[in-house]
Write an enzyme that holds these catalytic residues in place. Structure first.
Site, short mmCIF file in Angstrom:
data_model
loop_
_atom_site.label_atom_id
_atom_site.label_comp_id
_atom_site.label_asym_id
_atom_site.label_seq_id
_atom_site.Cartn_x
_atom_site.Cartn_y
_atom_site.Cartn_z
CB SER A 1 -9.21 0.77 -0.53
OG SER A 1 -8.57 0.93 -1.75
CG ASP B 1 -2.27 0.61 1.02
OD1 ASP B 1 -2.26 1.81 0.73
OD2 ASP B 1 -3.31 -0.07 1.13
CG HIS C 1 -5.17 3.87 0.66
ND1 HIS C 1 -4.73 2.58 0.39
CD2 HIS C 1 -6.41 3.95 0.11
CE1 HIS C 1 -5.67 1.93 -0.29
NE2 HIS C 1 -6.71 2.74 -0.47
#
Ligand SMILES: *[C@@H]1O[C@H](CO)[C@@H](O)[C@H](O)[C@H]1NC(C)=O
Ligand SMILES: *[C@@H]1O[C@H](CO)[C@@H](O)[C@H](O)[C@H]1NC(C)=O
Ligand SMILES: *[C@@H]1O[C@H](CO)[C@@H](O)[C@H](O)[C@H]1NC(C)=O
Ligand SMILES: *[C@@H]1O[C@H](CO)[C@@H](O)[C@H](O)[C@H]1NC(C)=O
Ligand SMILES: *[C@@H]1O[C@H](CO)[C@@H](O)[C@H](O)[C@H]1NC(C)=O
Ligand SMILES: *[C@@H]1O[C@H](CO)[C@@H](O)[C@H](O)[C@H]1NC(C)=O
Ligand SMILES: *[C@@H]1O[C@H](CO)[C@@H](O)[C@H](O)[C@H]1NC(C)=O
Ligand SMILES: *[C@@H]1O[C@H](CO)[C@@H](O)[C@H](O)[C@H]1NC(C)=O
Ligand SMILES: *[C@@H]1O[C@H](CO)[C@@H](O)[C@H](O)[C@H]1NC(C)=O
Length: 765
Positions: free
Chosen positions: A544, A145, A218
């Site tokens: 996600s 990620d 994220h």
């Protein structure tokens, strides 16, 4: 491009290949079995990749004109075999002479596709899968990620045992990141940017950390969703307050940063996956993706196949390109492809119009309600495309002090808010495009603003049109629990997969809307330039966010069932998934006009159900060889097979192979739409993992226009681990012209204690 706004970054798949001068990064796949074979005179002393490098240098040095040194980015050794390098087209041509050369593909940029969820999933401290004795901390989850914020309380290592001795990973140093940033919880962190910098240029260190440290947020969010610690009183500006916890809160985390400001290149992602598998992760979580391609040309599919062959469970996000049909990505059958749905928690708002009508919306705005204020529809408050509140489209004197209704689309949600704010607006209503139906994502607005569904949008526009002095107020109702759930999110990508129509994709759905998880304190939540808020937890949406839920649950299953293969874990999660909501009605699809029932092409086998998944009764197991036979049944040629098998497999040439025989825990059936009385028959084998002596009886809910015959109808097991097979015949009856292109049903094996369910999806072609 702004990568950050929830919808954008969940999103998509713009794949771009960019040349730098005359050279370009290529990913070269090699058949390593051929390399060792042809060079055995050199002895066994050299590993295959050194032999490969030797012969490559030899070939390239024969090129008289091009004596430029080879610019090698990575050598891939574990989950794939090959390398990434900067090459001219001429050099690529020459390399085709390499022994064992399989393919050269130009590098591409992919995009990233965000806690109360444990309780929603039925996980309670001290019970079931969250019962201390079964919560071994020996499972390692690799998160590929945007990196990680190592100091976050979610990654502290108090009361956790020593790092498992089998772990081979490490903590790589870089900008604001040192070995000391890893601990017994965050046991590894690496950064991969060679491919990215080749395309984009050197990472600007005021915009990102050239290290595993997370600038975006994220990666921190996904890592904590999978395996973050128990944190009491977690909240976002007072909302969603409660216990935050990763699904497998005792698992170890290893962060592989391969995604940067403008996305993630294939060459970096492959290096990350290859390293993670070599380091010894048990589970890989990838919340990113690209366009769907045949598996032999999809680098993520190739690399994850290598990971699965090494016993690693891989879960990926399905994508956020819904509700459009066939938008699903990451659809290879060895991947767990995860869709996104709503949980029972919402952040509702009430919009009240001057005529007394009220509508419910959603927002994370933390301030007070507005007064009844003048309301303006943006298209009448500015120039071209003003209805979308695009840059510089709003006329301040028409907007000042008013609530502005903006349409979804064209620019990001954050940009619309910025425009309204800059023009002096007092609030904003964000109206869904028709296609997103009643989807209600909660955004962390800095002015009083709310999202509204398409039907509310329509009513409000009508009201504004028909009234001289329209007004509206917005009330923010905080956090509400107990809504009917789950509901499929409109943005969640849908099947059928265009690449492998023989397998239902996505596989499963998990919480992915308005999810609270860890956030770097230096990353502002809204990405608005003037936002100065520092938070420790943020609420975002996307597949996600659903993907790491399943990664964490797979880790829980792995720690209780050490001998289960990745396919067995997948089967357990899928056959125990549920398809009814909290009101015992079919799970609805929020993209449909009247909340129609969602289909397996939205949620696969259904909503993940951890409690039952740990004790599924039967499993549908799949070996590496089964997957390879499946690829043979797709008529892949030997080069294409070698790309996936890494040179170690030949298709059987006399066996009858059909894709539908892959021992998958669900049934995708392709039938001729003109057919009457034609049929296909698939074989399945189930393994008993429930009680030794058990009898299962089949129950079929037949899809419209299809009769289903199962043989035998009863399976009697006498031992654990025993395998029994059955055949299922799908017979097309005459079809009525009006029916849709798909029919759905299910096949369930029932015993005294267990229900083992597989959805059936028929595509009429
Ligand atoms: C890095 O980004 C900052 C902020 O946008 C900018 O001011 C600076 O010029 C950039 N540096 C380089 C080398 O591009
Ligand atoms: C609007 O402006 C922002 C910042 O000034 C910019 O990043 C964005 O690309 C612009 N959007 C459009 C649609 O022009
Ligand atoms: C940021 O705040 C300043 C001062 O309050 C204001 O002048 C400016 O327009 C704001 N910018 C944005 C993008 O909201
Ligand atoms: C919902 O219904 C309206 C008409 O009532 C129609 O125009 C629209 O296309 C429908 N949307 C979907 C997603 O079916
Ligand atoms: C397999 O198919 C690809 C693409 O059509 C082709 O380039 C390759 O040469 C084929 N390999 C073999 C062994 O036929
Ligand atoms: C080939 O595959 C088999 C089974 O998958 C495995 O046992 C063997 O070690 C592999 N050989 C090589 C050279 O990779
Ligand atoms: C089905 O029948 C129609 C009309 O007879 C024909 O045009 C069409 O090609 C047929 N489709 C298939 C898949 O055979
Ligand atoms: C359907 O086909 C089977 C054999 O393929 C045959 O036995 C059966 O009678 C047929 N049924 C009808 C209604 O035509
Ligand atoms: C069914 O499929 C055909 C061709 O594949 C397509 O043209 C048609 O729009 C589809 N119908 C529905 C209801 O999706």
């Amino acid at each position: 491009m702004v990568l950050w706004t929830p919808l954008l970054f969940l999103a998509f798949m713009a794949t771009t290949s960019i040349a730098s001068m005359d050279k370009q990064t290529y990913i070269i796949h090699m058949d390593k079995t051929k390399i060792t074979a042809s060079d055995h005179t050199l002895g066994n002393a050299k590993p295959w990749y050194e032999l490969m490098m030797d012969s490559m240098h030899e070939i390239l040095s024969q090129e008289e004109e091009d004596m430029s040194p080879l610019e090698l980015l990575y050598i891939y050794k574990t989950s794939i075999s090959g390398f990434a390098a900067q090459l001219s087209t001429k050099q690529v041509q020459s390399l085709k002479r390499l022994n064992g050369f399989l393919s050269a593909t130009p590098d591409e940029m992919l995009s990233l596709h965000i806690t109360h969820t444990p309780q929603f999933l039925g996980l309670h401290l001290g019970e079931g899968l969250w019962n201390a004795p079964t919560l071994a901390s020996d499972v390692i989850i690799g998160i590929v990620d945007t990196g990680i914020w190592p100091e976050h309380v979610s990654f502290k290592d108090s009361s956790i045992s020593q790092v498992p001795s089998r772990w081979k990973g490490t903590c790589e140093e870089g900008t604001k990141f040192s070995v000391a940033n890893c601990n017994k919880k965050l046991i590894g962190a690496r950064a991969f940017y060679k491919g990215y910098e080749t395309i984009v240029g050197r990472i600007n260190e005021t915009m990102d950390y050239r290290s595993p440290r997370d600038f975006n947020g994220h990666g921190t969010h996904t890592a904590s969703t999978a395996a973050g610690n128990l944190v009491h009183n977690a909240n976002f500006l007072g909302m969603a307050k409660g216990l935050a916890s990763g699904m497998s809160y005792t698992s170890r985390i290893a962060a592989y940063k391969a995604c940067w400001r403008r996305g993630c290149t294939n060459s970096d992602l492959l290096a990350a996956i290859d390293r993670a598998v070599a380091d010894g992760v048990d589970v890989l979580s990838l919340s990113l993706g690209g366009f769907s391609k045949p598996y032999y040309s999809d680098n993520i599919a190739i690399a994850t196949f290598g990971a699965v062959q090494n016993g690693v469970f891989v879960s990926c996000s399905a994508g956020n390109s819904g509700p459009f049909s066939s938008s699903v990505s990451n659809a290879a059958p060895w991947i767990m492809t995860v869709a996104a749905s709503y949980i029972d928690r919402s952040f509702p708002t009430t919009v009240k119009l001057g005529n007394g009508k009220t509508f419910e919306g959603s927002s994370l705005y933390s301030g007070k309600r507005t007064k009844q204020l003048p309301l303006v529809y943006a298209s009448t408050a500015g120039g071209q495309l003003a209805q979308f509140c695009i840059n510089d489209s709003l006329v301040p004197k028409l907007v000042k002090g008013k609530i502005v209704a903006c349409e979804q689309g064209i620019n990001s949600r954050v940009e619309k808010e910025e425009q309204v704010k800059n023009a002096g607006g007092a609030g904003m209503l964000l109206l869904n495009a028709e296609i997103y139906g009643e989807e209600l994502l909660a955004d962390s607005h800095t002015l009083p603003a709310t999202s509204l569904g398409a039907s509310a949008g329509k009513a409000i526009k009508n009201y504004v049109r028909l009234n001289k002095n329209p007004t509206a107020s917005i009330t923010f109702r905080g956090t509400v629990y107990g809504n009917i759930a789950p509901v499929m999110a409109a943005f969640s990508s849908r099947g059928p997969s265009l690449v492998g129509r023989d397998v239902i994709k996505p596989d499963i759905t998990a919480p992915g809307v308005n999810i609270l998880a860890a956030w770097p304190p230096k990353t502002i939540p809204s990405l608005l330039k003037n936002d100065t808020r520092s938070i420790l937890f943020n609420i975002i949406s996307g597949t996600s966010m659903s993907c790491p839920h399943v990664s964490g649950l797979a880790a829980l299953l792995k720690s209780t069932h050490k001998d289960w293969s990745p396919a067995a874990i997948k089967s357990a999660l899928m056959t125990t998934a549920y398809v009814l909501n909290s009101k015992r009605a079919p799970i609805a699809d929020i993209a449909s006009n009247s909340s129609k029932a969602a289909t397996p092409f939205a949620f696969g086998s259904g909503h993940v159900n951890p409690k039952c998944a740990s004790d599924p009764g039967l499993i549908y197991d799949i070996t590496s060889e089964d997957y390879l036979n499946y690829l043979c049944s797709l008529n892949y040629n030997s080069t294409q097979i070698a790309l996936l098998s890494r040179g170690n497999f030949t298709c059987p040439n006399n066996a009858f192979l059909q894709p539908g025989d892959l021992n998958y825990p669900s049934f995708a059936v392709l039938l001729d739409q003109n057919a009457s009385n034609t049929s296909v028959t698939y074989k399945r084998t189930v393994t008993n993992v429930g009680t030794p002596m058990s009898t299962y009886v089949v129950q079929v809910d037949e899809p419209n226009g299809v009769s289903v015959t199962v043989e035998p109808k009863c399976l009697k097991f006498e031992n654990l681990g025993e395998k029994l097979s059955y055949n299922v015949r799908f017979n097309a009856l005459r079809r009525t012209k009006s029916s849709s292109n798909f029919s759905f049903g299910s096949l369930v094996w029932m015993s005294e204690f267990y229900t083992v369910r597989s959805p059936i999806a028929v595509t009429w072609q």
